[in-house]
Scaffold this active site. Sequence first.
Site, PDB file in Angstrom:
ATOM      1  CG  PHE A  27      94.753  76.355  74.648  1.00  0.00           C
ATOM      2  CD1 PHE A  27      94.216  77.107  75.688  1.00  0.00           C
ATOM      3  CD2 PHE A  27      93.908  75.914  73.641  1.00  0.00           C
ATOM      4  CE1 PHE A  27      92.856  77.397  75.728  1.00  0.00           C
ATOM      5  CE2 PHE A  27      92.554  76.183  73.684  1.00  0.00           C
ATOM      6  CZ  PHE A  27      92.031  76.931  74.721  1.00  0.00           C
ATOM      7  N   GLY A  44      99.780  75.581  69.807  1.00  0.00           N
ATOM      8  CA  GLY A  44     100.385  74.255  69.751  1.00  0.00           C
ATOM      9  C   GLY A  44      99.386  73.120  69.587  1.00  0.00           C
ATOM     10  CG  HIS A  45      95.824  70.859  71.353  1.00  0.00           C
ATOM     11  ND1 HIS A  45      94.535  70.614  70.980  1.00  0.00           N
ATOM     12  CD2 HIS A  45      96.260  69.710  71.915  1.00  0.00           C
ATOM     13  CE1 HIS A  45      94.177  69.392  71.316  1.00  0.00           C
ATOM     14  NE2 HIS A  45      95.216  68.817  71.883  1.00  0.00           N
ATOM     15  CG  PHE A  46      96.857  69.704  67.015  1.00  0.00           C
ATOM     16  CD1 PHE A  46      97.858  69.019  67.676  1.00  0.00           C
ATOM     17  CD2 PHE A  46      95.537  69.342  67.232  1.00  0.00           C
ATOM     18  CE1 PHE A  46      97.550  67.977  68.545  1.00  0.00           C
ATOM     19  CE2 PHE A  46      95.229  68.309  68.104  1.00  0.00           C
ATOM     20  CZ  PHE A  46      96.236  67.623  68.767  1.00  0.00           C
ATOM     21  CB  ILE A  74      91.352  70.536  68.156  1.00  0.00           C
ATOM     22  CG1 ILE A  74      91.094  70.269  66.666  1.00  0.00           C
ATOM     23  CG2 ILE A  74      90.455  69.659  69.022  1.00  0.00           C
ATOM     24  CD1 ILE A  74      91.416  68.850  66.239  1.00  0.00           C
TER      25      ILE A  74
END
Lengths: 158, 109
Positions: A42, A45-47, A52
């Site tokens: 994840f 994409g985050h970020f 985070i």
Amino acid sequence: MSSRSIEAMLPHRPPFLFITESVSTDSDRAKAIWRIDGSEGFFAGHFPGNPIVPGVLVTEALAQTAGLVVGCRCAGSERSPRGFLAKVDLKFPAPAKPPCHLVLTASCTHEFGALYRFDVRASIGDATIAAGELVLSVPAADLSDPDVAPGRSGATPR
Amino acid sequence: MHVRAVRPSGRIAPEDLTSIGNVTTRDQVSAAVREIICVDLKFSGMEVTDDLKLVGGGLELDSLDLLLMVTSIEKRFGHKITQRKLGRETMSTAGSFIDFVHQELSSKE
């Protein structure tokens, strides 16, 4: 508690099992750790360039920690230990950035029919990442009592 | 005569919800329950009478709402409600819940 023992207490499985280690668990409270090394998918994409841990995943990790307590309480009873998140009220004072060890605690304050209310906290060292309350709904063997099933009586518009 | 202090927001002043001379009156419990229903549960303007049904045909509260009522009462009066005594009878109407809480607090005092 080993990962195998954790999987015996929770229905979750990777990549959606966030508890890496259970430090202590009893029928009132649980303390667990989510080890985050930054390689988790994840973070792509985050970020991008600024990883985070998503607040929703911290919330889920806390719910899983609470689930360990429910698992303890339901051991040997007819009640299924497989609960669902019914309510969340959390604050996120600081973001969690990898790599880190997120310490998760859940303390059961109320058992009310099918509902279990918890005070929960996620922290890294002395820093609180998330704190507040959540409620798990744990289906009973007999759900014929409308008083113990959330939403069963219908919500009056307000 | 005890005059209830009501803030502009409609919330009752905290000092009004504390025990007077270590005795919590039924009126104080009633005011707290009314505030929880009108403010916390957002039934603003609702006339909360003793025979108002909390479940099944009245407010139709669900179990999450009932749990919120219990935890809110505990916070307001600093008293942990005996969970095993809670049930269909004690939470059927506003009046039965008020009576139950008043009895709980009286036994503590």
